[in-house]
Design a protein around this motif. Structure first.
Motif, PDB file in Angstrom:
ATOM      1  N   SER A 151      17.259  31.198  37.950  1.00 43.53           N
ATOM      2  CA  SER A 151      17.733  32.789  37.953  1.00 43.53           C
ATOM      3  C   SER A 151      18.334  33.415  39.000  1.00 43.53           C
ATOM      4  CB  SER A 151      17.219  33.709  37.464  1.00 43.53           C
ATOM      5  OG  SER A 151      15.919  33.919  37.329  1.00 43.53           O
ATOM      6  N   GLU A 152      18.143  32.367  40.044  1.00 44.36           N
ATOM      7  CA  GLU A 152      18.484  32.903  41.943  1.00 44.36           C
ATOM      8  C   GLU A 152      20.063  32.425  41.605  1.00 44.36           C
ATOM      9  OE1 GLU A 152      15.808  34.664  43.029  1.00 44.36           O
ATOM     10  OE2 GLU A 152      14.668  34.636  41.239  1.00 44.36           O
ATOM     11  N   ASN A 153      20.548  33.195  41.898  1.00 48.62           N
ATOM     12  CA  ASN A 153      21.803  33.468  42.543  1.00 48.62           C
ATOM     13  C   ASN A 153      22.155  32.526  41.449  1.00 48.62           C
ATOM     14  OD1 ASN A 153      21.429  34.275  45.616  1.00 48.62           O
ATOM     15  ND2 ASN A 153      20.362  31.915  45.823  1.00 48.62           N
ATOM     16  N   VAL A 154      22.401  32.766  40.588  1.00 46.52           N
ATOM     17  CA  VAL A 154      23.594  32.408  39.112  1.00 46.52           C
ATOM     18  C   VAL A 154      24.704  32.666  39.492  1.00 46.52           C
ATOM     19  CG1 VAL A 154      23.973  32.156  36.631  1.00 46.52           C
ATOM     20  CG2 VAL A 154      22.047  32.999  37.568  1.00 46.52           C
ATOM     21  N   LYS A 155      25.797  31.599  39.243  1.00 45.37           N
ATOM     22  CA  LYS A 155      27.131  31.321  39.375  1.00 45.37           C
ATOM     23  C   LYS A 155      28.125  32.056  37.769  1.00 45.37           C
ATOM     24  CE  LYS A 155      26.836  27.819  43.389  1.00 45.37           C
ATOM     25  NZ  LYS A 155      27.228  28.184  43.944  1.00 45.37           N
ATOM     26  N   PRO A 156      28.534  32.128  38.049  1.00 49.49           N
ATOM     27  CA  PRO A 156      29.808  32.551  36.693  1.00 49.49           C
ATOM     28  C   PRO A 156      31.222  31.495  36.052  1.00 49.49           C
ATOM     29  CG  PRO A 156      31.011  33.414  38.846  1.00 49.49           C
ATOM     30  CD  PRO A 156      29.688  32.973  39.349  1.00 49.49           C
ATOM     31  N   GLY A 157      30.808  31.409  34.933  1.00 52.95           N
ATOM     32  CA  GLY A 157      31.495  30.098  34.583  1.00 52.95           C
ATOM     33  C   GLY A 157      31.274  29.244  33.339  1.00 52.95           C
ATOM     34  N   PHE A 158      29.856  29.814  33.503  1.00 52.23           N
ATOM     35  CA  PHE A 158      29.155  28.741  32.077  1.00 52.23           C
ATOM     36  C   PHE A 158      28.249  29.782  31.590  1.00 52.23           C
ATOM     37  CE2 PHE A 158      26.872  28.086  35.679  1.00 52.23           C
ATOM     38  CZ  PHE A 158      25.088  27.998  35.536  1.00 52.23           C
ATOM     39  N   THR A 159      27.849  29.611  30.255  1.00 54.10           N
ATOM     40  CA  THR A 159      27.169  30.318  29.368  1.00 54.10           C
ATOM     41  C   THR A 159      24.916  29.999  30.042  1.00 54.10           C
ATOM     42  OG1 THR A 159      28.045  29.912  27.658  1.00 54.10           O
ATOM     43  CG2 THR A 159      26.033  30.418  27.430  1.00 54.10           C
ATOM     44  N   CYS A 160      24.443  31.011  29.777  1.00 48.47           N
ATOM     45  CA  CYS A 160      23.826  30.648  29.449  1.00 48.47           C
ATOM     46  C   CYS A 160      22.310  30.989  29.019  1.00 48.47           C
ATOM     47  CB  CYS A 160      22.801  30.914  32.252  1.00 48.47           C
ATOM     48  SG  CYS A 160      23.299  32.130  32.729  1.00 48.47           S
ATOM     49  N   GLU A 161      21.449  30.403  29.279  1.00 52.14           N
ATOM     50  CA  GLU A 161      19.944  30.965  28.165  1.00 52.14           C
ATOM     51  C   GLU A 161      18.930  30.611  28.741  1.00 52.14           C
ATOM     52  OE1 GLU A 161      19.224  29.586  25.032  1.00 52.14           O
ATOM     53  OE2 GLU A 161      21.840  29.929  23.360  1.00 52.14           O
ATOM     54  N   ASN A 162      17.990  32.207  29.124  1.00 50.53           N
ATOM     55  CA  ASN A 162      16.539  32.370  29.625  1.00 50.53           C
ATOM     56  C   ASN A 162      15.523  31.770  28.804  1.00 50.53           C
ATOM     57  OD1 ASN A 162      17.386  34.848  31.363  1.00 50.53           O
ATOM     58  ND2 ASN A 162      16.890  36.046  30.382  1.00 50.53           N
ATOM     59  N   LEU A 163      14.763  30.550  29.725  1.00 48.92           N
ATOM     60  CA  LEU A 163      13.558  30.179  29.420  1.00 48.92           C
ATOM     61  C   LEU A 163      12.290  29.821  29.116  1.00 48.92           C
ATOM     62  CD1 LEU A 163      15.726  25.964  29.953  1.00 48.92           C
ATOM     63  CD2 LEU A 163      15.835  27.117  27.939  1.00 48.92           C
ATOM     64  N   MET A 164      11.776  30.278  29.914  1.00 46.50           N
ATOM     65  CA  MET A 164      10.479  31.120  30.319  1.00 46.50           C
ATOM     66  C   MET A 164      10.775  31.259  31.909  1.00 46.50           C
ATOM     67  SD  MET A 164       7.187  28.314  31.497  1.00 46.50           S
ATOM     68  CE  MET A 164       7.200  27.498  30.206  1.00 46.50           C
ATOM     69  N   LYS A 165       9.279  33.031  31.932  1.00 49.57           N
ATOM     70  CA  LYS A 165       9.512  33.564  33.340  1.00 49.57           C
ATOM     71  C   LYS A 165       7.962  32.885  33.484  1.00 49.57           C
ATOM     72  CE  LYS A 165      11.466  37.878  32.283  1.00 49.57           C
ATOM     73  NZ  LYS A 165      11.331  39.356  32.012  1.00 49.57           N
ATOM     74  N   ALA A 166       8.024  32.365  35.008  1.00 46.19           N
ATOM     75  CA  ALA A 166       6.841  31.252  35.291  1.00 46.19           C
ATOM     76  C   ALA A 166       5.812  32.419  35.995  1.00 46.19           C
ATOM     77  CB  ALA A 166       7.138  30.201  35.986  1.00 46.19           C
ATOM     78  N   PRO A 167       5.207  33.279  36.175  1.00 40.74           N
ATOM     79  CA  PRO A 167       4.242  33.644  37.665  1.00 40.74           C
ATOM     80  C   PRO A 167       3.242  32.774  38.824  1.00 40.74           C
ATOM     81  CG  PRO A 167       2.473  33.718  36.099  1.00 40.74           C
ATOM     82  CD  PRO A 167       4.532  33.176  35.564  1.00 40.74           C
ATOM     83  N   PRO A 168       4.134  32.845  39.639  1.00 45.37           N
ATOM     84  CA  PRO A 168       3.462  32.226  40.754  1.00 45.37           C
ATOM     85  C   PRO A 168       2.064  32.481  41.019  1.00 45.37           C
ATOM     86  CG  PRO A 168       4.081  34.476  41.627  1.00 45.37           C
ATOM     87  CD  PRO A 168       4.667  34.623  39.864  1.00 45.37           C
ATOM     88  N   TYR A 169       1.592  31.548  41.801  1.00 48.19           N
ATOM     89  CA  TYR A 169       0.204  30.835  41.826  1.00 48.19           C
ATOM     90  C   TYR A 169       0.169  30.192  43.668  1.00 48.19           C
ATOM     91  CZ  TYR A 169       0.518  26.409  40.755  1.00 48.19           C
ATOM     92  OH  TYR A 169       1.144  24.940  40.807  1.00 48.19           O
ATOM     93  N   ILE A 170      -1.266  30.601  43.949  1.00 50.94           N
ATOM     94  CA  ILE A 170      -1.932  29.401  45.598  1.00 50.94           C
ATOM     95  C   ILE A 170      -2.484  28.554  44.707  1.00 50.94           C
ATOM     96  CG2 ILE A 170      -2.996  29.256  47.197  1.00 50.94           C
ATOM     97  CD1 ILE A 170      -2.480  33.037  47.489  1.00 50.94           C
ATOM     98  N   LEU A 171      -1.667  27.672  45.667  1.00 53.24           N
ATOM     99  CA  LEU A 171      -1.782  26.133  45.533  1.00 53.24           C
ATOM    100  C   LEU A 171      -3.030  25.503  46.744  1.00 53.24           C
ATOM    101  CD1 LEU A 171      -2.094  23.000  43.693  1.00 53.24           C
ATOM    102  CD2 LEU A 171      -0.571  22.724  45.120  1.00 53.24           C
ATOM    103  N   ALA A 172      -3.861  25.411  46.726  1.00 59.60           N
ATOM    104  CA  ALA A 172      -4.630  25.214  47.663  1.00 59.60           C
ATOM    105  C   ALA A 172      -5.876  24.513  47.721  1.00 59.60           C
ATOM    106  CB  ALA A 172      -6.335  26.298  47.652  1.00 59.60           C
ATOM    107  N   PRO A 173      -6.427  23.966  49.068  1.00 59.50           N
ATOM    108  CA  PRO A 173      -6.864  22.281  48.880  1.00 59.50           C
ATOM    109  C   PRO A 173      -8.066  22.810  48.359  1.00 59.50           C
ATOM    110  CG  PRO A 173      -6.598  23.166  51.498  1.00 59.50           C
ATOM    111  CD  PRO A 173      -5.256  23.452  50.544  1.00 59.50           C
ATOM    112  N   LYS A 174      -8.927  21.127  48.054  1.00 61.71           N
ATOM    113  CA  LYS A 174     -10.342  21.607  46.766  1.00 61.71           C
ATOM    114  C   LYS A 174     -11.349  22.858  47.293  1.00 61.71           C
ATOM    115  CE  LYS A 174     -13.745  19.149  45.205  1.00 61.71           C
ATOM    116  NZ  LYS A 174     -14.946  17.553  44.984  1.00 61.71           N
ATOM    117  N   ASP A 175     -11.296  22.457  48.838  1.00 58.41           N
ATOM    118  CA  ASP A 175     -13.204  23.413  49.523  1.00 58.41           C
ATOM    119  C   ASP A 175     -12.052  24.346  49.701  1.00 58.41           C
ATOM    120  OD1 ASP A 175     -14.660  22.043  47.769  1.00 58.41           O
ATOM    121  OD2 ASP A 175     -14.361  20.308  49.403  1.00 58.41           O
ATOM    122  N   TYR A 176     -10.962  25.449  50.594  1.00 61.60           N
ATOM    123  CA  TYR A 176     -10.818  26.158  51.072  1.00 61.60           C
ATOM    124  C   TYR A 176     -11.509  27.164  51.337  1.00 61.60           C
ATOM    125  CZ  TYR A 176      -7.016  27.657  54.526  1.00 61.60           C
ATOM    126  OH  TYR A 176      -6.448  27.773  55.664  1.00 61.60           O
TER     127      TYR A 176
END
Length: 306
Positions: A151-176
């Motif tokens: 959804s960042e910087n959506v351009k005009p000129g076509f139809t768009c629909e919302n599909l999903m909202k995905a919250p952020p998470y942290i990916l870390a090395p196994k033993d970090y």
């Protein structure tokens, strides 16, 4: 050359019926429209194509007989093209050109598209893994039938629909982090070495989270794909901020990684479906329906960290 298909049709009909008046009745136009079309064609071609007889209508000249054969072929090809176009529009077959402006699309696309392919063996799928900006530009230029993007910087000129909202998470090395620790504050990125997924739309989203929370991340590496980000994290270069989780806890290199929830309420990344409302083929409409159904299902929720 100012000769239109309509003018050629008028000439063809008049010669076929050997009468301008009969042609005008069949085509529901005034006789002068037929006569003017014939005059225009003769002027443009600089050829005499018919001879007018006051009591016997019209007859093609020898040159006219040769030309009318070519006109018949042209008109037949035109009507065939129109008919085939209607068949393509209404047929659940052909090629579906789908652009993916979401780095983690590989996690859900196979499951999303499989039902459509299973039910219709004549479908060919062309996937274009690109970034948010190129996906939108391609849709606007007619290169793609549909796009899944951010959804960042959506351009005009076509139809768009919302599909999903995905919250952020942290990916870390196994033993970090200690095994007992399940959550991390975004403020840790003031100190944590960060591996950044650097794509148009994605990087703007992450930067907005950092700016709002007054964080200056220490970026040690950037990558253009989710797979590479995961591999760099697995190798111990640092942690990363992502939104859709992978199906496995190991990277392509075989290293284990770990997901930790972020503390607090942070703006989620929004996935959208983009398409052109006009001139839609039946295949594109079917894909849009499958897409809506998938993202409303519990299957799609499996890739969220909540």
């Amino acid at each position: 050359m100012r000769i239109s298909l309509k003018s050629l049709l008028y000439l063809n009909t008049a010669i076929e019926l050997q009468s301008i008046k009969k042609a005008s009745n069949k085509l529901h136009v005034v006789p002068s429209a037929i006569s003017s079309a014939i005059d225009l064609i003769e002027q443009e071609m600089e050829l005499k194509l018919i001879t007018r007889y006051p009591s016997r209508g019209i007859q093609p000249t020898e040159t006219g007989k040769l030309i009318i054969k070519k006109i018949n072929i042209l008109l037949d090809n035109y009507y065939s093209l129109i008919s085939e176009g209607a068949e393509v529009k209404n047929s659940l077959s052909g090629t579906l050109r789908l652009a993916l402006g979401v780095a983690a699309a590989a996690t859900f696309i196979p499951t999303l598209i499989q039902p459509l392919i299973d039910k219709n063996s004549d479908i060919t799928l062309k996937l274009f893994e690109t970034d948010n900006e190129q996906a939108q530009n391609g849709l606007l230029n007619g290169d793609f039938d549909a796009i899944i993007f951010l959804s960042e910087n959506v351009k005009p000129g076509f139809t768009c629909e919302n599909l999903m909202k995905a919250p952020p998470y942290i990916l870390a090395p196994k033993d970090y982090f200690p095994r007992s620790q399940k959550t991390v504050s975004l403020s840790h990125f003031n100190e944590l070495p960060m591996v950044l997924l650097n794509l148009p739309g994605v990087s703007e989203y992450y930067n907005s989270l950092f700016e709002i929370n007054k964080i200056r991340p220490r970026v040690v590496a950037t990558a253009k794909t989710n797979q590479m980000v995961r591999s760099l994290v697995g190798a111990g270069l640092g942690c990363s901020l992502l939104n859709l989780k992978g199906a496995a806890d190991t990277t392509a290199a075989g290293d284990e990684v770990r997901i930790l929830k972020l503390e607090g309420v942070l703006r989620p990344m929004e996935l959208k479906l983009g398409f052109n409302e006009e001139y839609q083929r039946k295949l594109v409409k079917a894909f849009i329906i499958e897409c809506r159904n998938y993202f409303r299902s519990s299957q799609a929720l499996e890739f969220l960290v909540s």
